[in-house]
Design a protein around this motif. Structure first.
Motif, PDB file in Angstrom:
ATOM      1  N   GLU A  60     -13.780 -14.250 -35.553  1.00  0.00           N
ATOM      2  CA  GLU A  60     -13.492 -13.656 -34.253  1.00  0.00           C
ATOM      3  C   GLU A  60     -12.920 -14.690 -33.289  1.00  0.00           C
ATOM      4  O   GLU A  60     -11.986 -14.417 -32.534  1.00  0.00           O
ATOM      5  N   ILE A  61     -13.504 -15.894 -33.306  1.00  0.00           N
ATOM      6  CA  ILE A  61     -13.079 -16.938 -32.369  1.00  0.00           C
ATOM      7  C   ILE A  61     -11.617 -17.295 -32.574  1.00  0.00           C
ATOM      8  O   ILE A  61     -10.841 -17.418 -31.611  1.00  0.00           O
ATOM      9  N   PHE A  62     -11.217 -17.453 -33.833  1.00  0.00           N
ATOM     10  CA  PHE A  62      -9.850 -17.901 -34.122  1.00  0.00           C
ATOM     11  C   PHE A  62      -8.917 -16.752 -34.507  1.00  0.00           C
ATOM     12  O   PHE A  62      -7.828 -16.993 -35.038  1.00  0.00           O
ATOM     13  N   SER A  63      -9.336 -15.511 -34.256  1.00  0.00           N
ATOM     14  CA  SER A  63      -8.542 -14.363 -34.698  1.00  0.00           C
ATOM     15  C   SER A  63      -7.183 -14.289 -34.027  1.00  0.00           C
ATOM     16  O   SER A  63      -6.256 -13.683 -34.573  1.00  0.00           O
ATOM     17  N   GLY A  64      -7.038 -14.892 -32.834  1.00  0.00           N
ATOM     18  CA  GLY A  64      -5.739 -14.875 -32.162  1.00  0.00           C
ATOM     19  C   GLY A  64      -4.754 -15.855 -32.754  1.00  0.00           C
ATOM     20  O   GLY A  64      -3.551 -15.756 -32.509  1.00  0.00           O
ATOM     21  N   ASP A  65      -5.233 -16.818 -33.546  1.00  0.00           N
ATOM     22  CA  ASP A  65      -4.358 -17.843 -34.116  1.00  0.00           C
ATOM     23  C   ASP A  65      -4.272 -17.791 -35.632  1.00  0.00           C
ATOM     24  O   ASP A  65      -3.270 -18.199 -36.216  1.00  0.00           O
ATOM     25  N   ILE A  66      -5.330 -17.326 -36.293  1.00  0.00           N
ATOM     26  CA  ILE A  66      -5.377 -17.327 -37.753  1.00  0.00           C
ATOM     27  C   ILE A  66      -5.613 -15.908 -38.247  1.00  0.00           C
ATOM     28  O   ILE A  66      -6.545 -15.242 -37.801  1.00  0.00           O
ATOM     29  N   ASP A  67      -4.772 -15.464 -39.155  1.00  0.00           N
ATOM     30  CA  ASP A  67      -4.973 -14.169 -39.797  1.00  0.00           C
ATOM     31  C   ASP A  67      -5.867 -14.404 -41.013  1.00  0.00           C
ATOM     32  O   ASP A  67      -5.415 -14.869 -42.066  1.00  0.00           O
ATOM     33  N   PHE A  68      -7.153 -14.121 -40.881  1.00  0.00           N
ATOM     34  CA  PHE A  68      -8.095 -14.394 -41.946  1.00  0.00           C
ATOM     35  C   PHE A  68      -7.931 -13.458 -43.143  1.00  0.00           C
ATOM     36  O   PHE A  68      -8.569 -13.659 -44.173  1.00  0.00           O
ATOM     37  N   HIS A  69      -7.079 -12.440 -43.001  1.00  0.00           N
ATOM     38  CA  HIS A  69      -6.810 -11.558 -44.132  1.00  0.00           C
ATOM     39  C   HIS A  69      -5.704 -12.124 -45.020  1.00  0.00           C
ATOM     40  O   HIS A  69      -5.714 -11.943 -46.231  1.00  0.00           O
ATOM     41  N   ARG A  70      -4.739 -12.826 -44.411  1.00  0.00           N
ATOM     42  CA  ARG A  70      -3.561 -13.225 -45.179  1.00  0.00           C
ATOM     43  C   ARG A  70      -3.230 -14.713 -45.093  1.00  0.00           C
ATOM     44  O   ARG A  70      -2.494 -15.220 -45.941  1.00  0.00           O
ATOM     45  N   SER A  71      -3.749 -15.423 -44.091  1.00  0.00           N
ATOM     46  CA  SER A  71      -3.267 -16.773 -43.824  1.00  0.00           C
ATOM     47  C   SER A  71      -4.147 -17.897 -44.354  1.00  0.00           C
ATOM     48  O   SER A  71      -3.777 -19.067 -44.221  1.00  0.00           O
ATOM     49  N   LEU A  72      -5.320 -17.595 -44.898  1.00  0.00           N
ATOM     50  CA  LEU A  72      -6.170 -18.661 -45.413  1.00  0.00           C
ATOM     51  C   LEU A  72      -5.524 -19.319 -46.628  1.00  0.00           C
ATOM     52  O   LEU A  72      -4.885 -18.660 -47.444  1.00  0.00           O
ATOM     53  N   ARG A  73      -5.685 -20.653 -46.716  1.00  0.00           N
ATOM     54  CA  ARG A  73      -5.138 -21.417 -47.822  1.00  0.00           C
ATOM     55  C   ARG A  73      -6.255 -22.196 -48.506  1.00  0.00           C
ATOM     56  O   ARG A  73      -7.222 -22.601 -47.863  1.00  0.00           O
ATOM     57  N   LYS A  74      -6.107 -22.420 -49.791  1.00  0.00           N
ATOM     58  CA  LYS A  74      -7.069 -23.258 -50.490  1.00  0.00           C
ATOM     59  C   LYS A  74      -7.070 -24.647 -49.873  1.00  0.00           C
ATOM     60  O   LYS A  74      -6.018 -25.185 -49.531  1.00  0.00           O
ATOM     61  N   ASP A  75      -8.272 -25.211 -49.733  1.00  0.00           N
ATOM     62  CA  ASP A  75      -8.510 -26.529 -49.124  1.00  0.00           C
ATOM     63  C   ASP A  75      -8.417 -26.521 -47.601  1.00  0.00           C
ATOM     64  O   ASP A  75      -8.488 -27.585 -46.984  1.00  0.00           O
ATOM     65  N   ASP A  76      -8.242 -25.339 -46.973  1.00  0.00           N
ATOM     66  CA  ASP A  76      -8.480 -25.258 -45.526  1.00  0.00           C
ATOM     67  C   ASP A  76      -9.915 -25.692 -45.263  1.00  0.00           C
ATOM     68  O   ASP A  76     -10.808 -25.428 -46.073  1.00  0.00           O
ATOM     69  N   ARG A  77     -10.152 -26.341 -44.130  1.00  0.00           N
ATOM     70  CA  ARG A  77     -11.494 -26.847 -43.822  1.00  0.00           C
ATOM     71  C   ARG A  77     -11.958 -26.356 -42.458  1.00  0.00           C
ATOM     72  O   ARG A  77     -11.137 -26.069 -41.577  1.00  0.00           O
ATOM     73  N   PHE A  78     -13.267 -26.298 -42.299  1.00  0.00           N
ATOM     74  CA  PHE A  78     -13.822 -25.924 -41.006  1.00  0.00           C
ATOM     75  C   PHE A  78     -15.119 -26.676 -40.758  1.00  0.00           C
ATOM     76  O   PHE A  78     -15.830 -27.066 -41.688  1.00  0.00           O
ATOM     77  N   SER A  79     -15.404 -26.912 -39.482  1.00  0.00           N
ATOM     78  CA  SER A  79     -16.664 -27.497 -39.031  1.00  0.00           C
ATOM     79  C   SER A  79     -17.193 -26.619 -37.907  1.00  0.00           C
ATOM     80  O   SER A  79     -16.415 -26.057 -37.126  1.00  0.00           O
ATOM     81  N   VAL A  80     -18.503 -26.507 -37.811  1.00  0.00           N
ATOM     82  CA  VAL A  80     -19.075 -25.598 -36.821  1.00  0.00           C
ATOM     83  C   VAL A  80     -20.404 -26.133 -36.314  1.00  0.00           C
ATOM     84  O   VAL A  80     -21.166 -26.749 -37.067  1.00  0.00           O
ATOM     85  N   VAL A  81     -20.648 -25.924 -35.036  1.00  0.00           N
ATOM     86  CA  VAL A  81     -21.937 -26.210 -34.407  1.00  0.00           C
ATOM     87  C   VAL A  81     -22.444 -24.880 -33.858  1.00  0.00           C
ATOM     88  O   VAL A  81     -21.768 -24.238 -33.058  1.00  0.00           O
ATOM     89  N   TYR A  82     -23.637 -24.457 -34.322  1.00  0.00           N
ATOM     90  CA  TYR A  82     -24.132 -23.157 -33.891  1.00  0.00           C
ATOM     91  C   TYR A  82     -25.618 -23.226 -33.579  1.00  0.00           C
ATOM     92  O   TYR A  82     -26.328 -24.137 -33.991  1.00  0.00           O
ATOM     93  N   GLU A  83     -26.061 -22.215 -32.812  1.00  0.00           N
ATOM     94  CA  GLU A  83     -27.457 -22.127 -32.418  1.00  0.00           C
ATOM     95  C   GLU A  83     -28.295 -21.506 -33.531  1.00  0.00           C
ATOM     96  O   GLU A  83     -27.846 -20.590 -34.227  1.00  0.00           O
ATOM     97  N   THR A  84     -29.506 -21.991 -33.677  1.00  0.00           N
ATOM     98  CA  THR A  84     -30.527 -21.283 -34.434  1.00  0.00           C
ATOM     99  C   THR A  84     -31.672 -20.985 -33.475  1.00  0.00           C
ATOM    100  O   THR A  84     -32.087 -21.864 -32.707  1.00  0.00           O
ATOM    101  N   LEU A  85     -32.132 -19.766 -33.467  1.00  0.00           N
ATOM    102  CA  LEU A  85     -33.195 -19.342 -32.565  1.00  0.00           C
ATOM    103  C   LEU A  85     -34.508 -19.305 -33.339  1.00  0.00           C
ATOM    104  O   LEU A  85     -34.601 -18.659 -34.387  1.00  0.00           O
ATOM    105  N   GLU A  86     -35.497 -20.026 -32.824  1.00  0.00           N
ATOM    106  CA  GLU A  86     -36.755 -20.210 -33.544  1.00  0.00           C
ATOM    107  C   GLU A  86     -37.911 -19.524 -32.832  1.00  0.00           C
ATOM    108  O   GLU A  86     -37.939 -19.442 -31.602  1.00  0.00           O
TER     109      GLU A  86
END
Length: 451
Positions: free
Chosen positions: A212-238
């Motif tokens: 959702e965050i990158f949906s305006g720049d990346i078409d996740f249905h057609r544009s993903l390539r092998k060896d694309d990489r991602f890093s993420v920082v997210y909340e965990t609620l305890e």
């Protein structure tokens, strides 16, 4: 020149001579300082202590009674310790199967659990709720606790079922405050986004947010390539120190086809929060690239062989294959211009946006809006189906500008974004600096796991 001792020096020498004469083999310390000349002097002597070898030695023998072995065994019998175990509730669980997985053997407690209304409502038929038990060393239940978050608020519910000192069982529902912590993760695309997040142990909710965050720049249905990489920082609620659910993605980086995209969550005072690039431009575009989440694109905006008319003709939209019932959402804010049945489109919703822009959602199995209704970006319009001229369940999506069909992917990428305000820029820059450090750390975690 005449040399001699002072009166103090003569006294010292006399005492030392006496000690040497009495104990010629024992001189424990001797320090003397003499000042020669002029009738003056100074001295310092360390104390002389007796030799330890000359001290008298006395041997003492005492009998110590050995404790009775029987008494020790009885003490061990009296000693008790508690056992703790946790598990997750399954939809098919009964009280007996749940107690068995928790290692409990307590028919009396089981009978109370079966008849307790709070336990039946909170546990039986539920899925994924965390439950923990405290038991005696002979597996009798002392306390059972279950936790769950009923909504997206910062609170959680806690079921407590316990045995009182008087031997009675009680139950109650409590409300607790969720605590948030951050988690770093990363992954590499081999086949799909979900496969990569599964390999990295990242929850599906985070994968959905990334798309959702990158949906305006990346078409996740057609544009993903092998060896694309991602890093993420997210909340965990305890809840009570145990992870209960996933929170918001705080920052993310996605490298797609060699190009790097970055985002972070920021909320200006008094305004609705959203995602921005780290240089301050909003990632919320006027239009989303896709009206459905994560479905395979079966036919793009191009010429194609029509499966029903059996002829080549322009395909003026995008088809998304998805199971019947998959939610369909509006790609932008607007007003419903049509909601009903229309020729080969079957059940269709048409939304009118500003600047003479229109979107079409066809072959729906269900329509959830009515004509004239105001729609927000991402709002549900209906569900995927196979009505009209459709050979199988899918969504046919069109984007029109002044009645002329346009490629929806191109329109989404060209839609405008809003930068951070001047007043909020200092706070934004401070947060962006911290997020760059965290994303760098997340990338390092990903690299280390890959090695």
């Amino acid at each position: 020149m005449k040399y001699g001792f002072t009166a103090a020096g003569e006294l010292l020498w006399s005492r030392l001579a006496q000690q040497i004469e009495r104990h010629p083999k024992r001189v424990t310390a001797l320090v003397a300082a003499l000042l020669l000349g002029g009738g003056g002097g100074a001295f310092a002597v360390a104390s002389i202590a007796p030799d330890a070898a000359d001290l008298p030695v006395r041997q003492i023998t005492e009998q110590i009674p050995t404790p009775s072995l029987q008494a020790q065994v009885e003490a061990l019998d009296v000693h008790q310790f508690n056992l703790f175990r946790s598990d997750t509730v399954r939809a098919t669980d009964s009280i007996d199967t749940l107690m068995q997985r928790l290692g409990l053997s307590d028919p009396t407690a089981a009978a109370f659990l079966r008849n307790d209304p709070l336990v039946r409502i909170s546990l039986l038929g539920r899925t994924g709720r965390q439950v923990s038990a405290e038991a005696t060393d002979d597996h009798r239940l002392l306390r059972l606790t279950a936790r769950w978050a009923p909504d997206d608020s910062n609170t959680f519910q806690r079921l407590v079922f316990e045995k009182t000192p008087q031997g009675r069982y009680t139950s109650r529902i409590e409300t607790g405050q969720l605590s948030a912590s951050s988690k770093l993760a990363g992954g590499t695309i081999r086949s799909s986004l979900f496969a990569a997040t599964d390999d990295a142990g990242i929850p599906d909710q985070v994968a959905t947010q990334l798309a959702e965050i990158f949906s305006g720049d990346i078409d996740f249905h057609r544009s993903l390539r092998k060896d694309d990489r991602f890093s993420v920082v997210y909340e965990t609620l305890e809840a009570d120190g145990e992870p209960l659910r996933t929170g918001r993605v705080l920052s993310a980086e996605f490298i797609n086809a060699g190009k790097t995209y970055q985002a972070m969550w920021f909320q200006e005072p008094g305004q609705k929060g959203g995602y921005y690039t780290l240089d301050g431009n909003s990632l919320r575009r006027a239009f989303l690239t896709s009206p459905v989440e994560f479905s395979r694109v079966t036919s793009g905006f191009k010429m194609r062989f029509h499966p029903i008319l059996q002829t080549w003709r322009a395909h003026l939209g995008t088809d998304y294959a998805a199971p019947v019932g998959t939610a369909v959402r509006s790609v932008g804010d607007g007003v419903v211009d049509f909601a009903g049945v229309q020729n080969g489109y079957g059940n269709v919703v048409i939304v009118k946006h500003r600047n003479n822009q229109t979107t079409v959602y066809a072959h729906l199995s269900r329509i959830s809006v009515v004509r004239g209704q105001t729609i927000s970006q991402g709002q549900n319009l209906g569900a995927v189906g196979a009505t009209g001229w459709a050979t199988g369940p899918h969504l046919h999506f069109e984007f029109r500008v002044n009645g002329v069909h346009q490629d929806p992917m191109t329109i989404a990428r060209q839609s405008e974004s809003i930068p951070v305000s001047t007043a909020a820029r200092p706070a934004f820059n401070r947060l962006a600096s911290a997020m760059r450090i965290q994303l760098s750390a997340a990338a390092s975690v990903q690299q280390a796991s890959a090695d």
